[in-house]
Write a protein that holds these residues in place. Sequence first.
Motif, PDB file in Angstrom:
ATOM      1  N   ARG A   1      -7.081  -2.428   5.064  1.00  0.00           N
ATOM      2  CA  ARG A   1      -7.335  -3.097   3.791  1.00  0.00           C
ATOM      3  C   ARG A   1      -7.604  -2.091   2.677  1.00  0.00           C
ATOM      4  O   ARG A   1      -7.625  -2.456   1.507  1.00  0.00           O
ATOM      5  CB  ARG A   1      -8.568  -3.990   3.928  1.00  0.00           C
ATOM      6  CG  ARG A   1      -8.443  -5.047   4.962  1.00  0.00           C
ATOM      7  CD  ARG A   1      -9.789  -5.629   5.359  1.00  0.00           C
ATOM      8  NE  ARG A   1     -10.620  -5.981   4.255  1.00  0.00           N
ATOM      9  CZ  ARG A   1     -10.959  -7.227   3.939  1.00  0.00           C
ATOM     10  NH1 ARG A   1     -10.564  -8.218   4.682  1.00  0.00           N
ATOM     11  NH2 ARG A   1     -11.719  -7.460   2.905  1.00  0.00           N
TER      12      ARG A   1
ATOM     13  N   ASP B   1      -9.619 -12.118   3.536  1.00  0.00           N
ATOM     14  CA  ASP B   1     -10.902 -12.759   3.838  1.00  0.00           C
ATOM     15  C   ASP B   1     -10.709 -14.238   4.133  1.00  0.00           C
ATOM     16  O   ASP B   1     -11.319 -14.786   5.053  1.00  0.00           O
ATOM     17  CB  ASP B   1     -11.881 -12.592   2.673  1.00  0.00           C
ATOM     18  CG  ASP B   1     -12.391 -11.167   2.536  1.00  0.00           C
ATOM     19  OD1 ASP B   1     -12.307 -10.406   3.522  1.00  0.00           O
ATOM     20  OD2 ASP B   1     -12.868 -10.826   1.439  1.00  0.00           O
TER      21      ASP B   1
ATOM     22  N   CYS C   1      -5.831  -1.893  -0.985  1.00  0.00           N
ATOM     23  CA  CYS C   1      -5.295  -3.199  -1.374  1.00  0.00           C
ATOM     24  C   CYS C   1      -5.893  -3.637  -2.703  1.00  0.00           C
ATOM     25  O   CYS C   1      -6.981  -3.202  -3.075  1.00  0.00           O
ATOM     26  CB  CYS C   1      -5.652  -4.258  -0.334  1.00  0.00           C
ATOM     27  SG  CYS C   1      -4.897  -4.019   1.235  1.00  0.00           S
ATOM     28  N   THR C   2      -5.204  -4.528  -3.367  1.00  0.00           N
ATOM     29  CA  THR C   2      -5.753  -5.106  -4.585  1.00  0.00           C
ATOM     30  C   THR C   2      -6.843  -6.106  -4.200  1.00  0.00           C
ATOM     31  O   THR C   2      -6.869  -6.602  -3.066  1.00  0.00           O
ATOM     32  CB  THR C   2      -4.659  -5.829  -5.391  1.00  0.00           C
ATOM     33  OG1 THR C   2      -4.187  -6.932  -4.630  1.00  0.00           O
ATOM     34  CG2 THR C   2      -3.521  -4.890  -5.738  1.00  0.00           C
ATOM     35  N   PRO C   3      -7.738  -6.422  -5.126  1.00  0.00           N
ATOM     36  CA  PRO C   3      -8.774  -7.410  -4.820  1.00  0.00           C
ATOM     37  C   PRO C   3      -8.208  -8.766  -4.395  1.00  0.00           C
ATOM     38  O   PRO C   3      -8.760  -9.421  -3.506  1.00  0.00           O
ATOM     39  CB  PRO C   3      -9.552  -7.527  -6.134  1.00  0.00           C
ATOM     40  CG  PRO C   3      -9.381  -6.199  -6.778  1.00  0.00           C
ATOM     41  CD  PRO C   3      -7.973  -5.771  -6.417  1.00  0.00           C
ATOM     42  N   LYS C   4      -7.100  -9.188  -4.992  1.00  0.00           N
ATOM     43  CA  LYS C   4      -6.493 -10.468  -4.600  1.00  0.00           C
ATOM     44  C   LYS C   4      -6.027 -10.435  -3.143  1.00  0.00           C
ATOM     45  O   LYS C   4      -6.172 -11.412  -2.408  1.00  0.00           O
ATOM     46  CB  LYS C   4      -5.312 -10.807  -5.506  1.00  0.00           C
ATOM     47  CG  LYS C   4      -5.711 -11.327  -6.847  1.00  0.00           C
ATOM     48  CD  LYS C   4      -4.488 -11.789  -7.615  1.00  0.00           C
ATOM     49  CE  LYS C   4      -4.891 -12.403  -8.925  1.00  0.00           C
ATOM     50  NZ  LYS C   4      -3.747 -12.937  -9.661  1.00  0.00           N
ATOM     51  N   GLN C   5      -5.452  -9.305  -2.722  1.00  0.00           N
ATOM     52  CA  GLN C   5      -5.011  -9.188  -1.330  1.00  0.00           C
ATOM     53  C   GLN C   5      -6.205  -9.182  -0.388  1.00  0.00           C
ATOM     54  O   GLN C   5      -6.161  -9.788   0.677  1.00  0.00           O
ATOM     55  CB  GLN C   5      -4.182  -7.922  -1.148  1.00  0.00           C
ATOM     56  CG  GLN C   5      -2.841  -7.988  -1.834  1.00  0.00           C
ATOM     57  CD  GLN C   5      -2.123  -6.658  -1.854  1.00  0.00           C
ATOM     58  OE1 GLN C   5      -2.737  -5.602  -1.696  1.00  0.00           O
ATOM     59  NE2 GLN C   5      -0.825  -6.692  -2.064  1.00  0.00           N
ATOM     60  N   ARG C   6      -7.307  -8.527  -0.781  1.00  0.00           N
ATOM     61  CA  ARG C   6      -8.513  -8.517   0.046  1.00  0.00           C
ATOM     62  C   ARG C   6      -9.083  -9.921   0.191  1.00  0.00           C
ATOM     63  O   ARG C   6      -9.499 -10.317   1.275  1.00  0.00           O
ATOM     64  CB  ARG C   6      -9.570  -7.598  -0.563  1.00  0.00           C
ATOM     65  CG  ARG C   6      -9.542  -6.256   0.047  1.00  0.00           C
ATOM     66  CD  ARG C   6     -10.745  -5.421  -0.342  1.00  0.00           C
ATOM     67  NE  ARG C   6     -10.220  -4.087  -0.559  1.00  0.00           N
ATOM     68  CZ  ARG C   6     -10.193  -3.461  -1.700  1.00  0.00           C
ATOM     69  NH1 ARG C   6     -10.719  -3.986  -2.766  1.00  0.00           N
ATOM     70  NH2 ARG C   6      -9.655  -2.271  -1.784  1.00  0.00           N
ATOM     71  N   HIS C   7      -9.091 -10.678  -0.904  1.00  0.00           N
ATOM     72  CA  HIS C   7      -9.591 -12.050  -0.849  1.00  0.00           C
ATOM     73  C   HIS C   7      -8.709 -12.926   0.036  1.00  0.00           C
ATOM     74  O   HIS C   7      -9.215 -13.801   0.753  1.00  0.00           O
ATOM     75  CB  HIS C   7      -9.688 -12.647  -2.252  1.00  0.00           C
ATOM     76  CG  HIS C   7     -10.745 -12.013  -3.107  1.00  0.00           C
ATOM     77  ND1 HIS C   7     -12.056 -11.855  -2.709  1.00  0.00           N
ATOM     78  CD2 HIS C   7     -10.676 -11.483  -4.338  1.00  0.00           C
ATOM     79  CE1 HIS C   7     -12.746 -11.272  -3.661  1.00  0.00           C
ATOM     80  NE2 HIS C   7     -11.919 -11.013  -4.669  1.00  0.00           N
TER      81      HIS C   7
END
Length: 57
Positions: free
Chosen positions: A10, A22, A13-19
């Motif tokens: 991870r 999740d 990764c961009t925050p959107k990809q991390r979310h």
Amino acid sequence: MYTIKLVRSRIGCTPKQRHTLDALGLKRIRQEKSFEEAPAVAGMIAKVNHLIEVTKS
């Protein structure tokens, strides 16, 4: 039924990809989760397809 396995890190990764990861419940490499086939799950798979491995059973 989809079985999704996180195969890449991870980190970077961009925050959107991390979310999205999740929301799929994938936090560690080689962690696997199973999901029923649904349009929402298919959309999440499309967002992070470069980080995961999907098998359809």
